[in-house]
Design a protein around this motif. Structure first.
Motif, mmCIF file in Angstrom:
data_model
loop_
_atom_site.group_PDB
_atom_site.id
_atom_site.type_symbol
_atom_site.label_atom_id
_atom_site.label_comp_id
_atom_site.label_asym_id
_atom_site.label_seq_id
_atom_site.Cartn_x
_atom_site.Cartn_y
_atom_site.Cartn_z
ATOM 1 N N GLY A 235 29.481 48.154 33.141
ATOM 2 C CA GLY A 235 29.993 49.048 32.113
ATOM 3 C C GLY A 235 31.054 50.012 32.582
ATOM 4 N N ASN A 236 31.535 49.850 33.811
ATOM 5 C CA ASN A 236 32.593 50.724 34.304
ATOM 6 C C ASN A 236 33.919 50.384 33.620
ATOM 7 O OD1 ASN A 236 31.224 52.202 36.546
ATOM 8 N ND2 ASN A 236 30.880 50.125 37.287
ATOM 9 N N PRO A 237 34.739 51.399 33.330
ATOM 10 C CA PRO A 237 36.030 51.130 32.706
ATOM 11 C C PRO A 237 36.952 50.398 33.670
ATOM 12 C CG PRO A 237 35.860 53.449 33.318
ATOM 13 C CD PRO A 237 34.511 52.847 33.530
ATOM 14 N N ALA A 238 37.671 49.416 33.147
ATOM 15 C CA ALA A 238 38.551 48.616 34.002
ATOM 16 C C ALA A 238 39.685 49.474 34.545
ATOM 17 C CB ALA A 238 39.125 47.437 33.212
ATOM 18 N N PRO A 239 40.118 49.215 35.768
ATOM 19 C CA PRO A 239 41.309 49.891 36.284
ATOM 20 C C PRO A 239 42.540 49.336 35.584
ATOM 21 C CG PRO A 239 40.650 48.142 37.774
ATOM 22 C CD PRO A 239 39.591 48.202 36.702
ATOM 23 N N ASP A 240 43.675 50.015 35.738
ATOM 24 C CA ASP A 240 44.903 49.429 35.181
ATOM 25 C C ASP A 240 45.734 48.752 36.271
ATOM 26 O OD1 ASP A 240 45.988 51.625 36.478
ATOM 27 O OD2 ASP A 240 46.670 52.626 34.654
ATOM 28 N N ALA A 241 45.237 48.804 37.518
ATOM 29 C CA ALA A 241 45.908 48.111 38.623
ATOM 30 C C ALA A 241 44.904 47.918 39.749
ATOM 31 C CB ALA A 241 47.115 48.899 39.119
ATOM 32 N N ILE A 242 45.155 46.877 40.555
ATOM 33 C CA ILE A 242 44.303 46.596 41.720
ATOM 34 C C ILE A 242 45.187 46.258 42.914
ATOM 35 C CG2 ILE A 242 42.592 45.030 42.741
ATOM 36 C CD1 ILE A 242 41.470 44.578 39.923
ATOM 37 N N PHE A 243 44.914 46.925 44.029
ATOM 38 C CA PHE A 243 45.501 46.529 45.306
ATOM 39 C C PHE A 243 44.408 45.862 46.114
ATOM 40 C CE2 PHE A 243 46.115 47.802 49.887
ATOM 41 C CZ PHE A 243 46.998 46.757 50.176
ATOM 42 N N ALA A 244 44.610 44.592 46.448
ATOM 43 C CA ALA A 244 43.623 43.832 47.201
ATOM 44 C C ALA A 244 44.089 43.673 48.643
ATOM 45 C CB ALA A 244 43.411 42.462 46.564
ATOM 46 N N GLY A 245 43.148 43.800 49.584
ATOM 47 C CA GLY A 245 43.491 43.759 51.001
ATOM 48 C C GLY A 245 43.938 42.406 51.502
ATOM 49 N N THR A 246 43.656 41.333 50.762
ATOM 50 C CA THR A 246 44.165 39.996 51.093
ATOM 51 C C THR A 246 44.513 39.284 49.791
ATOM 52 O OG1 THR A 246 42.093 38.734 50.951
ATOM 53 C CG2 THR A 246 42.536 39.870 53.037
ATOM 54 N N ASP A 247 45.303 38.216 49.896
ATOM 55 C CA ASP A 247 45.649 37.435 48.701
ATOM 56 C C ASP A 247 44.433 36.735 48.114
ATOM 57 O OD1 ASP A 247 48.299 38.143 48.784
ATOM 58 O OD2 ASP A 247 48.984 36.319 49.768
ATOM 59 N N TRP A 248 43.525 36.251 48.976
ATOM 60 C CA TRP A 248 42.321 35.612 48.454
ATOM 61 C C TRP A 248 41.530 36.578 47.580
ATOM 62 C CZ3 TRP A 248 42.537 30.880 47.914
ATOM 63 C CH2 TRP A 248 42.752 29.948 48.920
ATOM 64 N N LEU A 249 41.415 37.832 48.032
ATOM 65 C CA LEU A 249 40.708 38.836 47.231
ATOM 66 C C LEU A 249 41.432 39.071 45.906
ATOM 67 C CD1 LEU A 249 39.655 41.519 49.887
ATOM 68 C CD2 LEU A 249 38.268 39.685 48.899
ATOM 69 N N ALA A 269 47.502 45.220 36.490
ATOM 70 C CA ALA A 269 48.461 44.647 37.442
ATOM 71 C C ALA A 269 47.756 44.454 38.780
ATOM 72 C CB ALA A 269 49.665 45.567 37.605
ATOM 73 N N VAL A 270 48.104 43.375 39.498
ATOM 74 C CA VAL A 270 47.407 43.044 40.746
ATOM 75 C C VAL A 270 48.413 42.741 41.853
ATOM 76 C CG1 VAL A 270 45.768 41.491 41.876
ATOM 77 C CG2 VAL A 270 45.455 42.086 39.454
ATOM 78 N N VAL A 271 48.160 43.340 43.028
ATOM 79 C CA VAL A 271 48.965 43.065 44.223
ATOM 80 C C VAL A 271 48.032 42.600 45.337
ATOM 81 C CG1 VAL A 271 50.476 44.026 46.010
ATOM 82 C CG2 VAL A 271 50.715 44.773 43.650
ATOM 83 N N GLY A 272 48.453 41.544 46.049
ATOM 84 C CA GLY A 272 47.698 41.048 47.186
ATOM 85 C C GLY A 272 48.393 41.358 48.500
ATOM 86 N N LEU A 283 48.303 31.444 38.163
ATOM 87 C CA LEU A 283 48.842 31.902 36.883
ATOM 88 C C LEU A 283 48.154 33.210 36.531
ATOM 89 C CD1 LEU A 283 50.727 31.214 34.510
ATOM 90 C CD2 LEU A 283 48.760 30.199 33.361
ATOM 91 N N PRO A 284 48.870 34.343 36.622
ATOM 92 C CA PRO A 284 50.280 34.468 37.005
ATOM 93 C C PRO A 284 50.466 34.335 38.527
ATOM 94 C CG PRO A 284 49.326 36.638 36.686
ATOM 95 C CD PRO A 284 48.244 35.657 36.315
ATOM 96 N N THR A 285 51.718 34.091 38.932
ATOM 97 C CA THR A 285 52.011 34.089 40.367
ATOM 98 C C THR A 285 51.760 35.493 40.923
ATOM 99 O OG1 THR A 285 54.350 34.515 39.899
ATOM 100 C CG2 THR A 285 53.678 32.211 40.238
ATOM 101 N N LEU A 286 51.459 35.550 42.211
ATOM 102 C CA LEU A 286 50.921 36.782 42.787
ATOM 103 C C LEU A 286 51.969 37.625 43.501
ATOM 104 C CD1 LEU A 286 48.295 38.408 43.294
ATOM 105 C CD2 LEU A 286 48.023 37.090 45.416
ATOM 106 N N THR A 287 52.078 38.874 43.105
ATOM 107 C CA THR A 287 52.848 39.862 43.864
ATOM 108 C C THR A 287 52.080 40.171 45.149
ATOM 109 O OG1 THR A 287 53.850 40.853 41.903
ATOM 110 C CG2 THR A 287 53.700 42.239 43.862
ATOM 111 N N THR A 288 52.796 40.250 46.267
ATOM 112 C CA THR A 288 52.100 40.373 47.542
ATOM 113 C C THR A 288 52.970 41.014 48.604
ATOM 114 O OG1 THR A 288 50.867 39.086 49.206
ATOM 115 C CG2 THR A 288 52.860 38.084 48.320
ATOM 116 N N VAL A 289 52.320 41.478 49.663
ATOM 117 C CA VAL A 289 53.015 41.920 50.869
ATOM 118 C C VAL A 289 53.186 40.698 51.776
ATOM 119 C CG1 VAL A 289 52.869 43.326 52.952
ATOM 120 C CG2 VAL A 289 52.124 44.265 50.752
#
Length: 335
Positions: A235-249, A269-272, A283-289
């Motif tokens: 029941g936690n409110p969804a974030p509006d962005a996620i930074f993941a420590g790896t692309d798999w995550l 929005a999600v960044v790996g 899908l969608p393609t992943l924004t990443t470092v």
């Protein structure tokens, strides 16, 4: 007749020493000169006599490259770059998979090998500074990755993980996102990336909500999907962005979001991190470092070649870039 070093030098308009420097991977060559020599080498079909060169230099011509798992896309891609670059240095690469186990990592430093090695390049997970210090000082060693930090007494090659994590988070903040979650692989893994995330939030005046810094307990997509899924289902409110420590995550997070009807990147929005090859197939393609793997391989091999017993450890930093794709920029017209 087989082309000789002097033939390449004449074709490129340089000295034989310059050709030798290019062939041996020396960094003291202008890029324009290096490209001209490489073009002459390619045109003439010149191939150095690697066995003779190694014999003259008192080398075996063999190095070891050890990683936790060769089937992880990041390490598989880095291994390919290592092979490419090692050829220009005249080295053959032995691959070792340690599973991240200390005994396997330590064994590489202490056990006898079937053939004498010219050095080891390793991405360790559980080697202690004492383990590294007790190795044979005559065996050149280069460590990779965040787990091989400043306390290890060996040359190290890596990127600025903290700055990279900050750049990824800054990108999300630049899109107007303010409730930015972090998915961390686990204690001690990618810590500096998450610290960079914290730096960006503090600098933006938002502050860090540690309740949305979620430890995934691993690096797999399933780890992130399970962790984020449970958190959302509670029941936690969804974030509006996620930074993941790896692309798999990041991929696991996207799956958890989509299965719950949330749109990426419109709602989240999600960044790996790592720029693995599969990023373009999602899908969608992943924004990443994207760490510069060619630079990492080249710097590692140069450090191995130039290392001398008893010298102070040297820290080498490779560049990175932020690759913006659909998971933050959206899917363009025609898709």
């Amino acid at each position: 007749m087989r082309p000789r070093l002097i033939d390449v030098a004449e074709a490129a308009g340089v000295s034989m020493k310059t050709v030798s420097n290019v062939v041996n991977g020396s960094e003291h060559v202008r890029e324009s000169t290096r490209l001209r020599v490489l073009a002459a080498i390619d045109k003439l079909g010149y191939r150095p006599n690697i066995a003779a060169r190694n014999l003259a230099q008192g080398r075996s011509g063999v190095i070891a490259f050890a990683v936790p798992q060769l089937d992880r896309p990041y390490f598989a891609s880095l291994a390919a770059r290592m092979l490419d670059e090692a050829e220009t240095f005249g080295w053959i690469v032995q691959f070792h998979q340690t599973g991240g186990r200390r005994e396997a990592e330590l064994g590489l430093l202490t056990d006898r090998h079937p053939a004498r090695l010219d050095g080891i390049i390793m991405s360790p997970l559980n080697l202690s500074p004492e383990d590294v210090q007790r190795r044979d000082p005559a065996l050149p060693l280069v460590l990779l990755g965040e787990k091989a930090g400043e306390e290890h007494l060996a040359d190290h090659v890596g990127i600025d993980n903290r700055e990279a994590g900050r750049a990824a988070t800054d990108h999300l903040l630049s899109l107007g996102r303010r409730r930015v979650m972090a998915l961390a692989p686990g204690p001690g893994v990618a810590d500096e990336r998450i610290n960079g995330y914290r730096d960006a939030l503090v600098a933006a005046g938002i502050g860090v909500d540690e309740d949305i810094v979620l430890p995934a307990g691993g690096v797999r997509g399933e780890d992130a999907e399970l962790t984020l899924g449970r958190w959302l289902d509670a029941g936690n409110p969804a974030p509006d962005a996620i930074f993941a420590g790896t692309d798999w995550l990041a991929m696991g997070a996207i799956r958890a979001l989509v299965l719950r009807g949330l749109k990426v990147p419109q709602q989240v929005a999600v960044v790996g991190f790592d720029d693995i090859p599969y990023d373009l197939a999602t899908l969608p393609t992943l924004t990443t470092v994207a760490p510069d793997r060619v630079a990492i391989a080249r710097l590692s091999l140069q450090a191995l070649r130039d290392q001398k017993p008893g010298q102070d450890p040297v820290r080498f930093q490779a560049p990175f870039t932020l690759v913006v794709r659909e998971s933050t920029a959206g899917i363009g017209p025609g898709h």
